[in-house]
Design a protein around this motif. Structure first.
Motif, PDB file in Angstrom:
ATOM      1  N   ASP A 308      -6.247   5.920   4.936  1.00  0.00           N
ATOM      2  CA  ASP A 308      -5.556   6.507   3.708  1.00  0.00           C
ATOM      3  C   ASP A 308      -5.629   7.979   3.380  1.00  0.00           C
ATOM      4  N   HIS A 309      -5.547   8.585   4.441  1.00  0.00           N
ATOM      5  CA  HIS A 309      -5.483  10.187   4.527  1.00  0.00           C
ATOM      6  C   HIS A 309      -4.512  10.711   3.457  1.00  0.00           C
ATOM      7  N   PRO A 310      -4.725  12.055   2.957  1.00  0.00           N
ATOM      8  CA  PRO A 310      -3.949  12.348   1.869  1.00  0.00           C
ATOM      9  C   PRO A 310      -2.386  12.761   2.066  1.00  0.00           C
ATOM     10  N   ARG A 311      -2.139  12.667   3.455  1.00  0.00           N
ATOM     11  CA  ARG A 311      -0.601  12.729   3.528  1.00  0.00           C
ATOM     12  C   ARG A 311      -0.127  10.960   3.205  1.00  0.00           C
ATOM     13  N   ASN A 312      -0.929  10.086   3.066  1.00  0.00           N
ATOM     14  CA  ASN A 312      -0.314   8.741   2.796  1.00  0.00           C
ATOM     15  C   ASN A 312      -0.319   8.456   1.293  1.00  0.00           C
ATOM     16  N   HIS A 313      -0.384   9.466   0.573  1.00  0.00           N
ATOM     17  CA  HIS A 313      -0.230   9.484  -1.047  1.00  0.00           C
ATOM     18  C   HIS A 313       0.613  10.830  -1.282  1.00  0.00           C
ATOM     19  N   TYR A 328       2.984   3.514   0.030  1.00  0.00           N
ATOM     20  CA  TYR A 328       3.506   3.201   1.379  1.00  0.00           C
ATOM     21  C   TYR A 328       2.448   3.562   2.577  1.00  0.00           C
ATOM     22  N   ASP A 329       2.645   3.248   3.813  1.00  0.00           N
ATOM     23  CA  ASP A 329       1.872   3.366   4.908  1.00  0.00           C
ATOM     24  C   ASP A 329       0.496   2.510   4.842  1.00  0.00           C
ATOM     25  N   LEU A 330       0.608   1.299   4.449  1.00  0.00           N
ATOM     26  CA  LEU A 330      -0.680   0.572   4.196  1.00  0.00           C
ATOM     27  C   LEU A 330      -0.844  -0.329   5.556  1.00  0.00           C
TER      28      LEU A 330
HETATM   29 MG    MG Z   1       1.393   7.968   7.082  1.00  0.00          MG
END
Ligand code: MG
Ligand code: ATP
Length: 420
Positions: A308-313, A328-330
């Motif tokens: 859940d890195h910062p580009r996934n928020h 997204y990207d779960l």
């Molecule tokens: Mg991603």
């Protein structure tokens, strides 16, 4: 050496670019890259002008400078391709490009409302997109690129061209993807990789559904089958169709909000608590967004989404103001250890995905401890009861469920500090 380009933006409610300012990248005598950005005066004088981001590039006169991320401001970096898009561009040009090269080479389907080019006057936004009908060709080209097999559907350069011209390349992320238009909306098609190990498209679809069961605002998605393989379609929330084209909503990742970098060496800045502080500052509805962010953090722990890195928020500006974007990207990671760590700090005790830690930072989300515990219990209960039905409904096989099961509500998650 100095490189420069113009930065264009589609303003809220509009569908065409206007020129917002100029971005320049130069190398210092010490060899470091420094970027600068200046808003154009004509742009600033527009009554409807908006900031590129609410962190680094507020709408003000004067020159901004950054030496972070190789001289790229967060909002500009957020609009650039990642591993997947770069791979496609590399294949197309037959070598690796500079960061600046990727910025200008990437096609006009990037996340958010920005565009880049060498002319003062903006281009017309790209309004023609692939249809889902083209997915087979795109999937084939993606396979060939990953496997380094140029002979599946034409030459390597032709396939890269397909992906580059037909789309998806500018979107971030590492997985193979393309952008397609269907039912008057744009969708990110996320392809399966032949080396995935389990049915990734169906699993991600199920998890977006499961997130919704938990009360989370998750991106809309559906599944389709292309040449006997599953493809996940995730509806783009940064585009909305209008009569005259697509509206584009500004989008800024948590990398930018946290003033950090992708590089795991900057991990000490990766934190849900710090992210909450930033969301509180920039959101039009901080209380609602912080409760939502808290719920997502707990959900990520409950499904072992350890990526859940910062580009996934991200935050999104559908009009003038900013809100948390849909989730997204779960992705679940069925690891064996009961001590699991999220990519971001998720409590006062670091990254550990366990109850005592997850509820400990409640104040930063503007909720009291009682409510934090209630949300935790509620999400955990829903995930416990629903993960398997959600996966099965999405068509994930029983064998794959068994394989993935370890990811959901693992024993270590429930540690509440009361046991030794
Ligand atoms: Mg991603
Ligand atoms: N529904 C959406 N609407 C708009 N932009 C999106 C949407 N989903 C993802 N994005 C953007 O596209 C990027 C890539 O998407 P995503 O994270 O799903 O891909 P990925 O390849 O699985 O990523 P990763 O490298 O993290 O595994 C995101 O970082 C985000 O900027």
């Amino acid at each position: 050496m100095t490189s420069e380009c113009y930065v264009y933006i589609v303003l809220p409610g509009e569908t065409e670019f206007v020129t917002a300012g100029r971005f320049r990248l130069r190398e210092t005598t010490e060899g470091a890259e420094v970027g600068d950005f200046i808003y154009g005066r004509t742009y600033r004088e527009r009554p409807n002008a908006v900031e590129l981001d609410p962190v680094e590039l507020r709408l003000q006169p004067g020159r901004y400078e950054t030496a972070k991320m190789g001289g790229f401001f967060g909002a500009i970096r957020d609009a650039m391709p990642d591993a997947w898009g770069r791979k496609v561009i590399d294949r197309h040009v037959g070598g690796q490009m500079s960061q600046f090269g990727y910025l200008l080479r990437a096609p006009d389907d990037r996340a958010g409302a920005l565009g880049f080019g060498l002319n003062t006057a903006p281009p017309f936004p790209e309004n023609r997109f692939n249809r889902t009908l083209d997915l087979e060709r795109l999937q084939q080209a993606a396979d060939a690129l990953i496997e380094g097999k140029p002979d599946l559907a034409g030459s390597a350069a032709e396939q890269a061209e397909d992906l580059l011209v037909l789309g998806g390349t500018s979107m971030g992320g590492a997985r193979p993807k393309a952008v397609v238009e269907d039912n008057d909306a744009l969708w990110i098609a996320k392809f399966a990789r032949t080396d995935d190990g389990y049915n990734q498209p169906r699993t991600e679809h199920a998890l977006l559904q499961l997130a919704r069961h938990c009360g989370i605002d998750a991106a809309d998605s559906r599944l389709t089958t292309v040449a006997a393989r599953d493809v996940l379609l995730v509806r783009r929330f940064d585009r909305d169709q209008a009569d005259e084209g697509y509206r584009r909503h500004r989008m800024v990742s948590a990398v930018t909000l946290l003033r950090t970098d992708d590089d795991p060496t900057t991990r000490r800045d990766w934190s849900y608590l710090l992210l909450a502080d930033e969301v509180r500052r920039v959101s039009d509805a901080p209380q609602e967004d912080l409760r939502e962010l808290y719920r997502r953090m707990v959900f990520n722990a409950a499904i072992s989404n350890l990526d859940d890195h910062p580009r996934n928020h991200a935050i999104l500006a559908r009009g003038n103001g900013w809100r948390l974007s849909p989730a997204y990207d779960l992705t679940p990671f069925p690891v064996i250890s009961q001590e699991r760590a999220l990519a971001l700090d998720c409590g006062l005790y670091g990254r550990g995905a366990y109850k005592a830690n997850l509820v400990s930072g409640h104040g930063r989300f503007m909720i009291d401890l009682e409510e934090a515990i209630e949300i935790f219990d509620n999400v955990v209960e829903t995930v416990r009861n629903e993960w398997e039905p959600a996966l099965r409904r999405a068509g994930v096989s029983q064998a794959e469920c068994t394989q993935l099961g370890r990811a959901f509500v693992f024993e270590g998650l429930l540690y509440d500090g009361s046991r030794p």
